[in-house]
Design an enzyme around this catalytic site. Structure first.
Site, PDB file in Angstrom:
ATOM      1  N   GLU A  36       0.791  -1.162  -0.049  1.00 31.11           N
ATOM      2  CA  GLU A  36      -0.024   0.124  -0.114  1.00 31.11           C
ATOM      3  C   GLU A  36       1.045   1.317   0.187  1.00 31.11           C
ATOM      4  O   GLU A  36       0.194   2.358   0.129  1.00 31.11           O
ATOM      5  CB  GLU A  36      -0.879  -0.035   1.139  1.00 31.11           C
ATOM      6  CG  GLU A  36      -1.996  -1.000   0.991  1.00 31.11           C
ATOM      7  CD  GLU A  36      -3.176  -0.967   2.346  1.00 31.11           C
ATOM      8  OE1 GLU A  36      -2.848  -0.550   3.293  1.00 31.11           O
ATOM      9  OE2 GLU A  36      -3.939  -2.010   2.162  1.00 31.11           O
ATOM     10  N   GLU A  43     -10.754  -5.573   8.900  1.00 34.47           N
ATOM     11  CA  GLU A  43      -9.588  -4.403   9.053  1.00 34.47           C
ATOM     12  C   GLU A  43      -8.779  -4.562   7.888  1.00 34.47           C
ATOM     13  O   GLU A  43      -8.260  -3.633   7.313  1.00 34.47           O
ATOM     14  CB  GLU A  43      -8.992  -4.280  10.391  1.00 34.47           C
ATOM     15  CG  GLU A  43      -7.994  -3.323  10.404  1.00 34.47           C
ATOM     16  CD  GLU A  43      -8.535  -1.878  10.503  1.00 34.47           C
ATOM     17  OE1 GLU A  43      -7.652  -0.982   9.860  1.00 34.47           O
ATOM     18  OE2 GLU A  43      -9.449  -1.721  10.542  1.00 34.47           O
ATOM     19  N   VAL A 101      -2.821 -11.346   1.082  1.00 36.36           N
ATOM     20  CA  VAL A 101      -2.097 -12.638   0.548  1.00 36.36           C
ATOM     21  C   VAL A 101      -0.832 -12.419   0.049  1.00 36.36           C
ATOM     22  O   VAL A 101      -0.552 -11.487  -0.787  1.00 36.36           O
ATOM     23  CB  VAL A 101      -3.069 -13.375  -0.382  1.00 36.36           C
ATOM     24  CG1 VAL A 101      -2.694 -14.673  -1.090  1.00 36.36           C
ATOM     25  CG2 VAL A 101      -4.571 -13.561   0.241  1.00 36.36           C
ATOM     26  N   GLY A 151      -4.213 -14.441  -6.630  1.00 32.72           N
ATOM     27  CA  GLY A 151      -5.084 -15.062  -7.724  1.00 32.72           C
ATOM     28  C   GLY A 151      -5.306 -16.692  -7.953  1.00 32.72           C
ATOM     29  O   GLY A 151      -5.834 -17.063  -8.807  1.00 32.72           O
ATOM     30  N   GLY A 177      -7.201 -15.422  -1.166  1.00 32.22           N
ATOM     31  CA  GLY A 177      -8.272 -14.337  -0.526  1.00 32.22           C
ATOM     32  C   GLY A 177      -9.683 -14.636  -0.689  1.00 32.22           C
ATOM     33  O   GLY A 177     -10.403 -14.407   0.144  1.00 32.22           O
ATOM     34  N   LYS A 202      -7.057  -1.544  -7.810  1.00 29.62           N
ATOM     35  CA  LYS A 202      -8.002  -2.114  -9.025  1.00 29.62           C
ATOM     36  C   LYS A 202      -8.098  -3.657  -9.131  1.00 29.62           C
ATOM     37  O   LYS A 202      -9.313  -3.950  -9.067  1.00 29.62           O
ATOM     38  CB  LYS A 202      -7.581  -1.612 -10.208  1.00 29.62           C
ATOM     39  CG  LYS A 202      -8.656  -2.045 -11.575  1.00 29.62           C
ATOM     40  CD  LYS A 202      -9.287  -0.939 -11.974  1.00 29.62           C
ATOM     41  CE  LYS A 202     -10.236  -1.589 -13.439  1.00 29.62           C
ATOM     42  NZ  LYS A 202     -11.370  -2.321 -13.124  1.00 29.62           N
ATOM     43  N   TYR A 261     -13.579  -7.948  -5.469  1.00 26.30           N
ATOM     44  CA  TYR A 261     -14.648  -7.710  -4.539  1.00 26.30           C
ATOM     45  C   TYR A 261     -16.095  -7.679  -5.203  1.00 26.30           C
ATOM     46  O   TYR A 261     -16.905  -8.079  -4.997  1.00 26.30           O
ATOM     47  CB  TYR A 261     -14.391  -6.485  -3.585  1.00 26.30           C
ATOM     48  CG  TYR A 261     -13.206  -6.586  -2.719  1.00 26.30           C
ATOM     49  CD1 TYR A 261     -12.735  -7.793  -2.137  1.00 26.30           C
ATOM     50  CD2 TYR A 261     -12.391  -5.451  -2.353  1.00 26.30           C
ATOM     51  CE1 TYR A 261     -11.628  -7.823  -1.222  1.00 26.30           C
ATOM     52  CE2 TYR A 261     -11.417  -5.328  -1.553  1.00 26.30           C
ATOM     53  CZ  TYR A 261     -10.936  -6.687  -0.918  1.00 26.30           C
ATOM     54  OH  TYR A 261      -9.831  -6.874  -0.065  1.00 26.30           O
TER      55      TYR A 261
END
Length: 160
Positions: free
Chosen positions: A28, A85, A89, A95, A99, A127, A133
């Site tokens: 991140e 929170e 992975v 992939g 997850g 993205k 999601y």
């Protein structure tokens, strides 16, 4: 074929959890913001006053991801909710279903515990996560903005 298992984290996993936190922060672009220590992890996830929970995802016994969650409350629903929170992975396992395994475990946990909703946040630039999601039926919240008080601002306000 991957053989993912999900298990509740244990106090002995504190170092592993911190490593996943640092990896997530690196992904991140915020690695320098990690302040947590192994002792913090032990105290806040496994101590007497712990209100959050952690799961470890393993592939054939090897840790490949984690999730941290806690319960919140909806006054409108009159029910607890489950708030995710963090979910992370490892890069080489993305992939492949880890997850999905973590999210499905948490969704089942929410249903079993009569939670009215299962929520989380995602960075607007992520993205791949947003696409994932949405592929499972999750919808973004467009009317609500998140706000946060931390550090000096939190202390000043609390003491004002």
């Amino acid at each position: 074929m991957n053989n993912y298992t999900i298990r509740p984290a244990q106090q002995a996993d504190a170092s592993l959890i911190l490593n996943f936190i640092v990896e997530l922060a690196r992904y991140e672009k915020a690695e320098d913001e990690v302040e947590a220590s192994e002792e913090d992890i032990r105290n806040t996830l496994f101590g007497d006053k712990a209100t959050s929970h952690c799961l470890i995802c393993e592939n054939d016994g090897q840790p490949v991801g984690f999730a941290v969650y806690f319960y919140n409350y909806s006054t409108w629903q009159g029910q607890n909710g489950l708030y995710l929170e963090d979910l992370f992975v490892s890069t080489d396992e993305r992939g492949k279903g880890a997850g999905t395994a973590l999210l499905k475990y948490l969704a089942q946990h929410a249903v079993e515990n009569n939670c009215g909703r299962f929520e989380w946040s995602v960075l607007d630039w992520n993205k791949p996560a947003i696409d994932f999601y949405e592929s499972i039926g999750a919808k973004p919240k467009s009317e609500w903005l998140g706000y946060r008080l931390t550090g000096d601002a939190l202390t000043r306000f609390a003491n004002s």
